[in-house]
Motif scaffolding. Structure first.
Motif, mmCIF file in Angstrom:
data_model
loop_
_atom_site.group_PDB
_atom_site.id
_atom_site.type_symbol
_atom_site.label_atom_id
_atom_site.label_comp_id
_atom_site.label_asym_id
_atom_site.label_seq_id
_atom_site.Cartn_x
_atom_site.Cartn_y
_atom_site.Cartn_z
ATOM 1 N N MET A 1 0.698 -1.078 0.118
ATOM 2 C CA MET A 1 -0.029 -0.055 0.132
ATOM 3 C C MET A 1 0.871 1.139 0.045
ATOM 4 O O MET A 1 0.748 2.262 -0.719
ATOM 5 N N THR A 2 1.953 1.301 0.698
ATOM 6 C CA THR A 2 2.865 2.373 0.829
ATOM 7 C C THR A 2 3.593 2.536 -0.492
ATOM 8 O O THR A 2 3.608 3.684 -1.068
ATOM 9 N N SER A 3 3.875 1.481 -1.237
ATOM 10 C CA SER A 3 4.506 1.624 -2.542
ATOM 11 C C SER A 3 3.541 2.238 -3.365
ATOM 12 O O SER A 3 3.928 3.044 -4.364
ATOM 13 N N ILE A 4 2.258 1.704 -3.678
ATOM 14 C CA ILE A 4 1.294 2.320 -4.550
ATOM 15 C C ILE A 4 1.049 3.806 -4.323
ATOM 16 O O ILE A 4 1.064 4.518 -5.154
ATOM 17 N N HIS A 5 1.042 4.341 -3.049
ATOM 18 C CA HIS A 5 0.869 5.509 -2.643
ATOM 19 C C HIS A 5 2.114 6.348 -2.906
ATOM 20 O O HIS A 5 2.024 7.651 -3.608
ATOM 21 N N ASP A 6 3.371 5.813 -2.844
ATOM 22 C CA ASP A 6 4.406 6.531 -3.124
ATOM 23 C C ASP A 6 4.634 6.829 -4.883
ATOM 24 O O ASP A 6 4.819 7.940 -5.237
ATOM 25 N N GLU A 7 4.095 5.532 -5.575
ATOM 26 C CA GLU A 7 4.161 5.868 -6.959
ATOM 27 C C GLU A 7 2.987 6.807 -7.214
ATOM 28 O O GLU A 7 3.612 7.521 -8.138
ATOM 29 N N ILE A 8 2.161 6.943 -6.834
ATOM 30 C CA ILE A 8 1.052 7.904 -7.058
ATOM 31 C C ILE A 8 1.249 9.187 -6.804
ATOM 32 O O ILE A 8 1.200 9.996 -7.531
ATOM 33 N N GLN A 9 2.161 9.327 -5.709
ATOM 34 C CA GLN A 9 2.409 10.647 -5.465
ATOM 35 C C GLN A 9 3.636 11.054 -6.345
ATOM 36 O O GLN A 9 3.541 12.257 -6.684
ATOM 37 N N ALA A 10 4.620 9.975 -6.655
ATOM 38 C CA ALA A 10 5.592 10.561 -7.658
ATOM 39 C C ALA A 10 5.068 11.021 -8.931
ATOM 40 O O ALA A 10 5.417 11.916 -9.515
ATOM 41 N N LEU A 11 3.871 10.318 -9.435
ATOM 42 C CA LEU A 11 3.376 10.653 -10.627
ATOM 43 C C LEU A 11 2.700 12.014 -10.557
ATOM 44 O O LEU A 11 2.626 12.804 -11.703
ATOM 45 N N PHE A 12 1.872 12.392 -9.685
ATOM 46 C CA PHE A 12 1.176 13.644 -9.652
ATOM 47 C C PHE A 12 1.926 14.598 -9.330
ATOM 48 O O PHE A 12 1.493 15.831 -9.424
ATOM 49 N N SER A 13 3.207 14.654 -8.332
ATOM 50 C CA SER A 13 4.123 15.606 -8.203
ATOM 51 C C SER A 13 5.095 15.987 -9.216
ATOM 52 O O SER A 13 5.713 17.024 -9.275
ATOM 53 N N TRP A 14 5.189 15.285 -10.424
ATOM 54 C CA TRP A 14 5.935 15.736 -11.732
ATOM 55 C C TRP A 14 5.169 16.586 -12.287
ATOM 56 O O TRP A 14 4.225 16.708 -12.769
ATOM 57 N N ASN A 15 5.975 17.707 -12.935
ATOM 58 C CA ASN A 15 5.681 18.762 -13.737
ATOM 59 C C ASN A 15 6.629 18.911 -14.683
ATOM 60 O O ASN A 15 7.741 18.822 -14.560
ATOM 61 N N PRO A 16 5.925 19.157 -15.967
ATOM 62 C CA PRO A 16 6.781 19.091 -17.247
ATOM 63 C C PRO A 16 7.536 20.484 -17.209
ATOM 64 O O PRO A 16 6.765 21.408 -16.261
ATOM 65 N N PRO A 17 8.576 20.634 -17.761
ATOM 66 C CA PRO A 17 9.281 21.988 -17.970
ATOM 67 C C PRO A 17 8.303 23.191 -18.569
ATOM 68 O O PRO A 17 7.392 22.727 -19.472
ATOM 69 N N ALA A 18 8.350 24.199 -18.091
ATOM 70 C CA ALA A 18 7.503 25.282 -18.503
ATOM 71 C C ALA A 18 7.667 25.573 -20.114
ATOM 72 O O ALA A 18 8.887 25.557 -20.486
ATOM 73 N N LEU A 19 6.722 26.161 -20.749
ATOM 74 C CA LEU A 19 7.030 26.185 -22.260
ATOM 75 C C LEU A 19 7.181 27.888 -22.325
ATOM 76 O O LEU A 19 6.517 28.439 -21.730
ATOM 77 N N LYS A 20 7.986 28.103 -23.148
ATOM 78 C CA LYS A 20 8.364 29.514 -23.583
ATOM 79 C C LYS A 20 7.991 29.766 -24.932
ATOM 80 O O LYS A 20 8.707 29.230 -25.666
#
Length: 84
Positions: free
Chosen positions: A6-25
């Protein structure tokens, strides 16, 4: 003690949703004037039911936070059903 799976699943979900793509200029060029019009409608664009045509785009500063809150609520609701 928390279940390691359960901790592993939550860690993976947290990593997925905390990633942000680089800003477009935007590419700016001093010799070109920015476009103020869009292209003419393509063949299939002409067949959209009038009330469904997007006529205006509005800036919504809270969009990311609103989407994140919806995802958080869904994950919280689903966390009871995640595998052990």
């Amino acid at each position: 003690m928390q279940n390691p799976v359960m901790t592993s699943i939550h860690d993976e979900i947290q990593a997925l949703f905390s990633w942000n793509p680089p800003a477009l200029k935007p590419v700016t060029s001093t010799d070109k004037k920015p476009s103020t019009k869009s292209r003419p409608p393509a063949f299939y664009d002409k067949h959209i039911f009038g009330p469904l045509v997007l006529r205006c785009v509005k800036h919504l500063p809270s969009l990311v936070q609103d989407l994140a809150a919806n995802v958080d609520r869904a994950l919280h609701a689903a966390s009871e059903t995640l595998p052990l």
